[in-house]
Design a protein around this motif. Sequence first.
Motif, PDB file in Angstrom:
ATOM      1  N   GLU A 124       0.840  -1.205   0.000  1.00 57.22           N
ATOM      2  CA  GLU A 124       0.000   0.000   0.000  1.00 57.22           C
ATOM      3  C   GLU A 124       0.877   1.258   0.000  1.00 57.22           C
ATOM      4  OE1 GLU A 124      -2.932   0.162   3.139  1.00 57.22           O
ATOM      5  OE2 GLU A 124      -3.307   2.291   2.761  1.00 57.22           O
ATOM      6  N   ILE A 125       1.940   1.238   0.812  1.00 64.26           N
ATOM      7  CA  ILE A 125       2.825   2.402   0.904  1.00 64.26           C
ATOM      8  C   ILE A 125       3.497   2.675  -0.445  1.00 64.26           C
ATOM      9  CG2 ILE A 125       4.980   3.234   1.955  1.00 64.26           C
ATOM     10  CD1 ILE A 125       4.041   2.107   4.595  1.00 64.26           C
ATOM     11  N   ARG A 126       3.957   1.622  -1.098  1.00 58.22           N
ATOM     12  CA  ARG A 126       4.618   1.793  -2.395  1.00 58.22           C
ATOM     13  C   ARG A 126       3.673   2.408  -3.414  1.00 58.22           C
ATOM     14  NH1 ARG A 126       7.307  -4.150  -2.747  1.00 58.22           N
ATOM     15  NH2 ARG A 126       8.701  -3.813  -0.974  1.00 58.22           N
ATOM     16  N   ALA A 127       2.485   1.882  -3.454  1.00 60.16           N
ATOM     17  CA  ALA A 127       1.511   2.362  -4.448  1.00 60.16           C
ATOM     18  C   ALA A 127       1.275   3.852  -4.258  1.00 60.16           C
ATOM     19  CB  ALA A 127       0.207   1.581  -4.314  1.00 60.16           C
ATOM     20  N   LYS A 128       1.209   4.272  -3.002  1.00 59.84           N
ATOM     21  CA  LYS A 128       0.951   5.693  -2.749  1.00 59.84           C
ATOM     22  C   LYS A 128       2.182   6.554  -3.001  1.00 59.84           C
ATOM     23  CE  LYS A 128      -3.157   5.300  -0.047  1.00 59.84           C
ATOM     24  NZ  LYS A 128      -3.722   4.723   1.190  1.00 59.84           N
TER      25      LYS A 128
END
Lengths: 225, 229
Positions: free
Chosen positions: B218-222
């Motif tokens: 999730e962090i990477r996508a954001k």
Amino acid sequence: MDRSNIPGKLIAVEGLDGSGKSTQIYLLKRWLELGGYKVFFTEWNSSVLVKKATKKGKKRQLLTPTTFCLIHCTDFADRYERQILPLLRGGYIVLADRYMFTAFARDVTRGCRPEWVKNLYNFAVKPDITFFFNVPLDVAIGRIMSGRPSLKYFEAGMDLGLSNDPAESFRLFQGKIREEYLRMVDEYGFSVIDAALPIEQQQDRVREVVTEKIDLDAYLRRSKK
Amino acid sequence: MSPKGFIGENLPGWRPEELGGKLIVIEGADGSGRSVQIELLKNWLEEDGHGVVNVGLKQSSLVSEELEQAKQGNILGPITLSLFYATDFADQLENKIIPALRAGFIVLADRYVYTLMARDIVRGADPAWLEAIYEIAIRPDIVFYLKVSPQVLVDRNFQKNATLDYWESGMDIPLSRDMFQSFMRYQAMIQKQFKLFQRKYGFEVVNGNRTPKAIAREIRAKCQKILPE
């Protein structure tokens, strides 16, 4: 700030290095002590723990205007929370050799925003009396330069890049600080003392103002009665 | 791309338009999985060819030692402690964060001014006073808040150390003489404060009760959205 639960009185001295303010507050302290009053004396930049960090920062020239300001405020807060305020609450006369106005003058001269610096110090009560020892720039500089062989980096304001010559930098820096002080005289109601007068005359005037503004009898040590 | 700004007014001597890099902040309590996520994110960014600089709290060369000493002895008043932390932060801001951003690095901050403010506010400090102090901070490009329920936090702290940290339990505030209860109450207070910040400063709230892998995804996508090409 609510002063109703602060029975003590706070007297501060401000002025340039070499204005003679430390001599004057010392004489005031002696007069009050010998008269049997409850007195406590505190000095700028003297909190044991914080001072270590400040010293290191100064020696290694690690300080920027912002951290210079913050670390001195931390030092002040330590003395304020643990000594100045409790003693004021306990009904003492607290004498401060330099108070928040030193920071207002120096840090603003170094380029910090005045509102930012003032906000930092807004946890502290304002003095009941602030003496400002007003001295011509040349006199102050002459007193400092004759007493000391060399000026330290931050003391001379070398971090401001005003001049590469420490003596010239010090002169320019002190001149700017003096202007900041003079701006504050009315805003904070300083009692201005002419610091070019003989020591005795200045002290007479200081004691006169203190007697006028503070009901000293309320601060006598009980055992002395 | 819009130039980076300060949370409030500019710091003396710095111009926001000089700052090219990106500032990514991960906030969360001890045991929220912050350090794991920072490590994973750093690996991912470096693999992708980005220069990364790590920063955290209490790491300044100026006052970190003295701050640690003060915490051990529990001898400083609350205002002094706030200002000590502010000094530590400002030193890192000016000597690490800003120079790195200027040089085009991605700065990964393991907690930021929000933690400093939240801790002090729950201890009774004036929020307006704190906000005015920290207006010198660079506004991050993105802030992740790893939200973990106090129950899960307790479990993770026990698994790791078999004990709760004095400060993270708010034992310096008279919440409860029972350390477990004090920890639960303190963490709930901090979370409430972060909820207020979230609205004000626009955090990305990440559910930290999941596996590290799922959180990292999730962090990477954001992050993808704010990264330079």
